[in-house]
Motif scaffolding. Structure first.
Motif, PDB file in Angstrom:
ATOM      1  N   GLU A 105       0.853  -1.296  -0.002  1.00  0.00           N
ATOM      2  CA  GLU A 105       0.073   0.009   0.021  1.00  0.00           C
ATOM      3  C   GLU A 105       1.009   1.103   0.050  1.00  0.00           C
ATOM      4  O   GLU A 105       0.619   2.123  -0.710  1.00  0.00           O
ATOM      5  CB  GLU A 105      -0.910  -0.076   1.441  1.00  0.00           C
ATOM      6  CG  GLU A 105      -1.880   1.236   1.168  1.00  0.00           C
ATOM      7  CD  GLU A 105      -3.059   1.164   0.197  1.00  0.00           C
ATOM      8  OE1 GLU A 105      -3.524   2.019  -0.253  1.00  0.00           O
ATOM      9  OE2 GLU A 105      -3.230   0.073  -0.460  1.00  0.00           O
ATOM     10  N   GLY A 107       3.635   1.362  -1.383  1.00  0.00           N
ATOM     11  CA  GLY A 107       4.069   1.681  -2.863  1.00  0.00           C
ATOM     12  C   GLY A 107       5.282   0.883  -3.071  1.00  0.00           C
ATOM     13  O   GLY A 107       5.719   0.690  -4.097  1.00  0.00           O
ATOM     14  N   TYR A 205      -5.160   8.742   4.448  1.00  0.00           N
ATOM     15  CA  TYR A 205      -3.767   8.416   4.118  1.00  0.00           C
ATOM     16  C   TYR A 205      -3.041   7.967   5.245  1.00  0.00           C
ATOM     17  O   TYR A 205      -3.431   8.574   6.241  1.00  0.00           O
ATOM     18  CB  TYR A 205      -3.031   9.646   3.436  1.00  0.00           C
ATOM     19  CG  TYR A 205      -3.412   9.476   1.817  1.00  0.00           C
ATOM     20  CD1 TYR A 205      -3.536   8.840   0.917  1.00  0.00           C
ATOM     21  CD2 TYR A 205      -3.613  10.896   1.499  1.00  0.00           C
ATOM     22  CE1 TYR A 205      -3.691   8.822  -0.324  1.00  0.00           C
ATOM     23  CE2 TYR A 205      -4.122  11.083   0.169  1.00  0.00           C
ATOM     24  CZ  TYR A 205      -4.051  10.117  -0.665  1.00  0.00           C
ATOM     25  OH  TYR A 205      -4.298  10.332  -1.997  1.00  0.00           O
ATOM     26  N   TRP A 228       1.289  10.386   3.884  1.00  0.00           N
ATOM     27  CA  TRP A 228       1.651   9.694   2.736  1.00  0.00           C
ATOM     28  C   TRP A 228       0.648   9.851   1.574  1.00  0.00           C
ATOM     29  O   TRP A 228      -0.259   9.024   1.704  1.00  0.00           O
ATOM     30  CB  TRP A 228       2.272   8.594   3.029  1.00  0.00           C
ATOM     31  CG  TRP A 228       2.783   7.692   1.838  1.00  0.00           C
ATOM     32  CD1 TRP A 228       2.272   6.377   1.091  1.00  0.00           C
ATOM     33  CD2 TRP A 228       4.046   7.813   1.302  1.00  0.00           C
ATOM     34  NE1 TRP A 228       3.117   6.024   0.390  1.00  0.00           N
ATOM     35  CE2 TRP A 228       4.392   6.987   0.372  1.00  0.00           C
ATOM     36  CE3 TRP A 228       4.973   8.843   1.384  1.00  0.00           C
ATOM     37  CZ2 TRP A 228       5.525   6.826  -0.493  1.00  0.00           C
ATOM     38  CZ3 TRP A 228       6.242   8.821   0.776  1.00  0.00           C
ATOM     39  CH2 TRP A 228       6.194   7.974  -0.049  1.00  0.00           C
ATOM     40  N   ASN A 229       1.016  10.495   0.587  1.00  0.00           N
ATOM     41  CA  ASN A 229       0.313  10.521  -0.554  1.00  0.00           C
ATOM     42  C   ASN A 229       0.480   9.352  -1.447  1.00  0.00           C
ATOM     43  O   ASN A 229       1.405   9.197  -2.087  1.00  0.00           O
ATOM     44  CB  ASN A 229       0.426  11.905  -1.441  1.00  0.00           C
ATOM     45  CG  ASN A 229      -0.480  11.875  -2.489  1.00  0.00           C
ATOM     46  OD1 ASN A 229      -0.808  10.814  -3.095  1.00  0.00           O
ATOM     47  ND2 ASN A 229      -0.919  13.076  -2.659  1.00  0.00           N
ATOM     48  N   CYS A 230      -0.433   8.354  -1.261  1.00  0.00           N
ATOM     49  CA  CYS A 230      -0.310   6.905  -1.901  1.00  0.00           C
ATOM     50  C   CYS A 230      -0.290   7.050  -3.424  1.00  0.00           C
ATOM     51  O   CYS A 230       0.522   6.352  -4.138  1.00  0.00           O
ATOM     52  CB  CYS A 230      -1.067   6.012  -1.477  1.00  0.00           C
ATOM     53  SG  CYS A 230      -1.140   5.546   0.371  1.00  0.00           S
ATOM     54  N   GLU A 231      -1.036   8.256  -3.981  1.00  0.00           N
ATOM     55  CA  GLU A 231      -0.935   8.220  -5.434  1.00  0.00           C
ATOM     56  C   GLU A 231       0.306   8.812  -6.074  1.00  0.00           C
ATOM     57  O   GLU A 231       0.672   8.238  -7.055  1.00  0.00           O
ATOM     58  CB  GLU A 231      -2.183   9.101  -5.859  1.00  0.00           C
ATOM     59  CG  GLU A 231      -3.484   8.287  -5.881  1.00  0.00           C
ATOM     60  CD  GLU A 231      -4.118   8.071  -4.251  1.00  0.00           C
ATOM     61  OE1 GLU A 231      -3.768   9.031  -3.611  1.00  0.00           O
ATOM     62  OE2 GLU A 231      -4.667   6.962  -4.202  1.00  0.00           O
ATOM     63  N   GLN A 232       0.804   9.724  -5.404  1.00  0.00           N
ATOM     64  CA  GLN A 232       1.940  10.620  -5.767  1.00  0.00           C
ATOM     65  C   GLN A 232       3.245   9.896  -5.104  1.00  0.00           C
ATOM     66  O   GLN A 232       4.483  10.514  -5.583  1.00  0.00           O
ATOM     67  CB  GLN A 232       1.761  11.930  -5.705  1.00  0.00           C
ATOM     68  CG  GLN A 232       0.526  12.453  -6.189  1.00  0.00           C
ATOM     69  CD  GLN A 232       0.764  14.085  -6.265  1.00  0.00           C
ATOM     70  OE1 GLN A 232       1.703  14.610  -5.778  1.00  0.00           O
ATOM     71  NE2 GLN A 232      -0.461  14.610  -6.470  1.00  0.00           N
ATOM     72  N   ALA A 233       2.979   8.900  -4.123  1.00  0.00           N
ATOM     73  CA  ALA A 233       4.369   8.450  -3.528  1.00  0.00           C
ATOM     74  C   ALA A 233       5.173   9.418  -2.820  1.00  0.00           C
ATOM     75  O   ALA A 233       6.284   9.398  -3.229  1.00  0.00           O
ATOM     76  CB  ALA A 233       5.004   7.412  -4.625  1.00  0.00           C
TER      77      ALA A 233
END
Length: 276
Positions: A105, A107, A205, A228-233
């Motif tokens: 999750e 990344g 997040y 932690w922005n999971c989409e932008q890592a």
């Protein structure tokens, strides 16, 4: 012939380290540093987290082991490369196995993670010394429980020198430990923070309250609440729960990387490689 072979391997390791240190230039990162994505933190660090150095991450309390683990995983992803995670058996006994779905999750790809659990701190440090000399490794995590005598100033200095020579970044994850003099480039303290729910009341997040306790060659200090922005890592400023624009939303679970306390983390099913 063996002497020549060893020299070639040493040269390859140094070249690999230099390539990693300079890789950020083409992507807009300062040479030898990895940006976290958070403008304030990157500015405090002089452009980002230094590669090929030893860094220390302290869980604020023993119960913050899970969130500190998530923060380390996030930094490892930003640093890039193969991740070798070495754990003391006591840390796994107290906190549970690493939660493989949680790492995914964040990344991290299963193909880039190698897990190793060893019986005591001395065994972890011996393995870390070997791993840190391997130029094919990007990040080595050394997870220790409490304050083992084996991890003193001399031991940290050895790891720091090996990291500088090979280009491998070493992160010492300290659980239920007290900060003490070391050769670390930076020292951080991490605690869990509430996260904002997403649409349909879905968990938000991962969020942390972090503090920069020490930094070699630059001013220390600085505290941030980040997520932690999971989409932008990348790390981003975390909005306060119940603050402006949140509609008074309450915090949801899922703010930290979960750990499984008494069962396997399905590492094999997800493709993680375990050593030891």
């Amino acid at each position: 012939m063996s002497h020549v072979r060893d020299s070639l391997e040493s040269l390859k390791a140094r070249i690999a380290g230099l390539e990693r240190a300079c890789a950020g230039e083409s992507g807009g990162e300062p040479a030898g540093r990895a940006r976290t994505g958070h403008a304030g933190i990157d500015a405090a660090l002089g452009g980002g987290l230094m590669r090929a150095r030893l860094h220390e991450i302290f869980a604020f309390e023993a119960d913050d082991a899970g969130c500190a683990t998530g923060f380390v995983a996030a930094l490892a992803l930003r640093l890039g490369g193969t991740l070798v995670w070495l754990r003391e058996g006591e840390a796994e006994k107290r906190g549970g196995q690493l939660h493989a779905p949680g790492l995914v999750e964040i990344g991290l790809s299963p193909a880039q993670v190698i897990l190793g659990t060893l019986p005591d701190a001395l065994a972890v440090l011996r393995a870390a010394a070997d791993v840190t000399r391997c130029g094919d490794v990007g990040v080595a995590v050394v997870e220790l429980w409490r304050d083992p005598r084996a991890f003193d100033l001399t031991a940290s200095r050895r790891l720091a020198l090996a990291a500088e020579a090979s280009g491998v970044t070493v992160i010492a994850l300290r659980i239920a430990a007290t900060p003490a003099p070391s050769a670390a480039q930076t020292r951080w303290q991490v605690a869990a923070a509430p996260s904002l729910p997403m649409e349909a009341n879905a968990p938000g997040y991962p969020a942390w309250a972090i503090e920069l306790l020490r930094q070699r060659g630059r001013p220390a200090g600085g505290a941030w609440r980040v997520e932690w922005n999971c989409e932008q890592a990348c790390l981003a400023e975390a909005l306060l729960v119940g603050g402006a624009g949140t509609g008074g939303a309450a915090a949801l679970s899922g703010a930290v990387l979960p750990l499984s306390a008494g069962r396997p983390a399905r590492a094999a099913a997800l493709g993680f490689r375990r050593a030891g």
